[in-house]
Scaffold this motif. Structure first.
Motif, short mmCIF file in Angstrom:
data_model
loop_
_atom_site.label_atom_id
_atom_site.label_comp_id
_atom_site.label_asym_id
_atom_site.label_seq_id
_atom_site.Cartn_x
_atom_site.Cartn_y
_atom_site.Cartn_z
N PHE A 71 0.55 -1.16 0.32
CA PHE A 71 0.04 -0.10 0.03
C PHE A 71 1.02 1.26 -0.03
O PHE A 71 1.77 1.56 0.21
N ILE A 94 0.80 5.20 1.29
CA ILE A 94 0.64 6.19 1.88
C ILE A 94 0.51 7.56 0.98
O ILE A 94 1.68 8.39 0.79
N GLU A 109 0.23 12.16 11.58
CA GLU A 109 1.54 11.62 10.50
C GLU A 109 0.57 10.40 10.44
O GLU A 109 0.29 9.53 11.36
N LEU A 110 0.86 9.94 9.52
CA LEU A 110 0.31 8.09 8.62
C LEU A 110 2.28 8.05 8.44
O LEU A 110 2.34 8.26 7.56
N ALA A 111 2.34 6.59 8.91
CA ALA A 111 3.78 6.08 8.37
C ALA A 111 3.74 4.25 8.23
O ALA A 111 2.32 3.73 9.55
N GLU A 112 3.70 4.06 7.72
CA GLU A 112 4.84 2.73 7.03
C GLU A 112 5.47 1.87 7.81
O GLU A 112 6.70 2.44 8.91
N PRO A 113 4.94 1.24 9.74
CA PRO A 113 6.25 1.21 10.70
C PRO A 113 6.88 0.80 10.22
O PRO A 113 7.34 -0.13 9.45
N GLU A 114 8.44 1.05 11.01
CA GLU A 114 10.09 0.03 10.05
C GLU A 114 9.80 -1.07 10.91
O GLU A 114 9.17 -1.55 12.18
N GLU A 132 10.64 -4.33 11.87
CA GLU A 132 11.28 -4.92 13.58
C GLU A 132 12.16 -6.10 13.33
O GLU A 132 12.36 -6.69 14.30
N SER A 133 11.59 -6.72 11.91
CA SER A 133 12.14 -8.23 11.74
C SER A 133 13.23 -8.59 12.13
O SER A 133 13.95 -7.38 11.35
#
Lengths: 263, 319
Positions: free
Chosen positions: A17, A19, A228-233, A235-236
């Motif tokens: 997706f 943003i 703000e909308l963000a794609e989380p970093e 953590e994988s």
């Protein structure tokens, strides 16, 4: 007895997706009847089928685009629908719990339902709060996260089970009128029948503006603002097993055997 | 300066872990403004609980003794009463099933804005900045709200460290009148969900299946894999909601908490409620088409591929 079901058109994001500022790009969203609301609707329709309820009315906050979803709800057995929208709402980037509560409270005050059913949460923002907030605003009783319901119209009581954490359930009785937030799994929601879909076209779908509901624009102004909308970093730290399905499976088999699985 | 009031959560005679995390979140916010951290204990063995929550950083504890267990009418009434007398500008509660059963009502009665399920909280002057997860954890949203008259917030479990250390808080018992008309529900009791023949919490290896399985008849594939691996089948919520597996197979917040040696998550996105039930597994394997699924954040091994291709290939490896 009458039931009002709050119905949201929920959105889920696709695997990939984009943003776009303070919104998700339309192309990567799939909209549908919010999953939790499906169970709330089914609960109401079953009460009507058991002759415990005379009329099932739904209310949706949303623009004209969501009328397809509302027709779907009518096809599944709601008697009539109300859609609340206004130019003033179009301009706000988010509606917080307080704003939704003000809108729904105005509808409850005109409809005077004995029972209001909402989904526990919406799939997108997931505040889990509108039902209980609404109950306080209209001075109804309430119960949140209900996974079993029995209505006693003579005693005017709803007997519910609330799903707590860790496999424990609480048995509670609530005086009517009441707002209940319905958890998934309480029943098996139906698909709309062809006959239902045909009938839905003739059912009433009323549109209400702020003025119709006797509300000022200031009453539905969101106090929460989206920054703000963000794609989380990610953590994988997972080791990704690559290659074809067969290659990945073979590698996983090696890993699992090392862990003592399947030996 | 703003004071913070945190209302802790307990059930069946024990404070819930998140209550101690709540103290840390509250202390951080109070520090940011130079204010005090007040803690409220409502119902239960209040004296014992007051002793337990007296950790470093707690300034004052208020107890309300009006019953044994959670009762949302009492909690809502007590919270409103304490806010009106203590005048904090931030009201905190856990985002538990009970937290969301009364805090929204309190916010409405006080005419305060409400933020639920916060995973991060910061103060920037007179603005509270909250981080939340939208779209099932796939999008991170930053919200801001003016402190003004006050803000009510529920916090997610597991996001703040538990408060430690010995405190020196004052303890005061608070009596308030709950209007009879405000009492519209009665808690009759608790029941544990039926156990059944299989205890997934006992299994060393779990093959766990989620929404990605799409159809009940596809479960056969998962059972075949479990058989080949000598594993037990468990599931995430959608599979149980659909009635394809019984409730005693559900892993997660409302189901069972499991800590097997190996947990293989197949077609499970990893919503926070699910992760809460399995993050303690020693080795986590995720098989999912979506490389950005939240389950990947806690997986040790990942296959970004279609389960309907991978699982048959994996079964073959063990035959």
């Amino acid at each position: 007895m009458n039931v009002l079901v709050t119905v949201t058109e929920g959105a889920t994001v696709d695997d990939e997706f984009r943003i776009d500022g303070l919104a998700i790009d339309d192309g990567s969203l799939t909209t549908d009847l919010n999953e939790w609301d499906e169970y709330a609707l089914e609960t109401a329709v079953r009460l009507a089928e058991a002759d415990l309820v005379d009329e099932v009315v739904t209310v949706t906050i949303g623009p004209e685009d969501c009328e397809g979803t509302i027709r779907q709800v009518l096809a599944k057995g709601a008697d009539r629908a109300i859609r609340v929208w206004d130019d003033a709402l179009e301009r706000s980037e988010m509606l917080d719990v307080g704003a939704k509560t003000a809108l729904l409270a105005a509808v409850v005050e005109t409809e005077e339902p004995d029972l209001v059913l909402t989904g526990v949460q919406s799939a997108d923002e997931g505040f889990m709060a509108t039902g209980v907030s609404l109950a306080a605003a209209v001075d109804y009783g309430w119960a949140a996260v209900v996974n079993a319901l029995e209505v006693d119209p003579d005693e005017r009581i709803a007997r519910v089970r609330r799903e707590l954490e860790g496999g424990v359930e609480e048995r509670t009785e609530v005086d009517l009128p009441a707002v209940l937030t319905i958890q998934t799994g309480i029943n098996e929601p139906r698909y709309a029948s062809l006959r239902g879909i045909r009938m839905a076209q003739r059912k009433e779908l009323a549109v209400r503006s702020l003025a119709d509901l006797g509300l000022e624009a200031s009453a539905v102004e969101s106090r929460l603002r989206l920054r703000e909308l963000a794609e989380p970093e990610s953590e994988s730290e997972a080791r990704v097993l690559e290659g074809s399905s067969e290659e990945a499976a073979a590698e996983l088999a090696t890993v699992l055997r090392e862990q003592g699985v399947g030996r | 300066m703003s004071d913070v009031l945190a209302v802790v959560d307990h059930r069946q005679g024990a404070l819930r872990d998140v209550s101690f995390e709540l103290l840390s979140a509250g202390r951080d916010l109070a520090d940011a403004t130079g204010g005090d951290l007040f803690v409220a204990v409502v119902n239960g063995p209040t004296a014992a609980f007051a002793d337990e929550v007296d950790r470093e950083g707690v300034d004052a504890i208020y107890t309300v003794d009006a019953g044994e267990e959670f009762d949302h009418d009492v909690y809502a009434g007590a919270a409103v009463h304490l806010v009106e007398t203590l005048e904090p500008r931030i009201l905190l509660a856990p985002n538990s099933v009970n937290g969301i059963d009364y805090l929204p009502a309190v916010a409405t009665r006080l005419d305060w804005p409400l933020v639920t399920d916060a995973v991060g909280l910061e103060l920037e002057g007179e603005t509270l900045v909250a981080t939340r997860e939208h779209y099932g954890g796939k999008v991170e949203a930053t919200l801001e709200v003016a402190l003004d008259g006050g803000v009510a917030v529920t916090i997610r479990a597991g996001e703040w460290p538990a408060a430690t250390g010995e405190g020196a808080a004052s303890v005061e018992d608070v009596a308030f009148d709950l209007e009879e008309s405000a009492n519209r529900s009665r808690v009759l009791g608790f029941e544990a969900v039926a156990g059944g023949d299989v205890d997934i919490a006992e299994a060393d290896v779990l093959v766990s299946v989620g929404r990605g399985i799409e159809d009940e008849e596809n479960l056969e594939l998962i059972e075949e894999l479990a058989e080949a691996l000598g594993a037990t089948v468990s599931a995430s919520r959608p599979v149980v909601d659909a009635g394809w597996l019984p409730k005693n197979r559900q892993v997660g917040q409302s189901g069972k908490v499991v800590t097997p040696d190996v947990y293989i998550a197949i077609g499970i996105s990893g919503a926070v409620q699910h992760v809460a039930g399995m993050k303690g597994a020693k080795t986590i394997v995720a098989i999912n088409t979506d490389p950005n699924a939240p389950i990947m954040d806690i997986a040790d091994y990942a296959i970004h591929d279609d389960l309907f291709d991978v699982v048959p290939a994996l079964i073959e490896q063990f035959e």
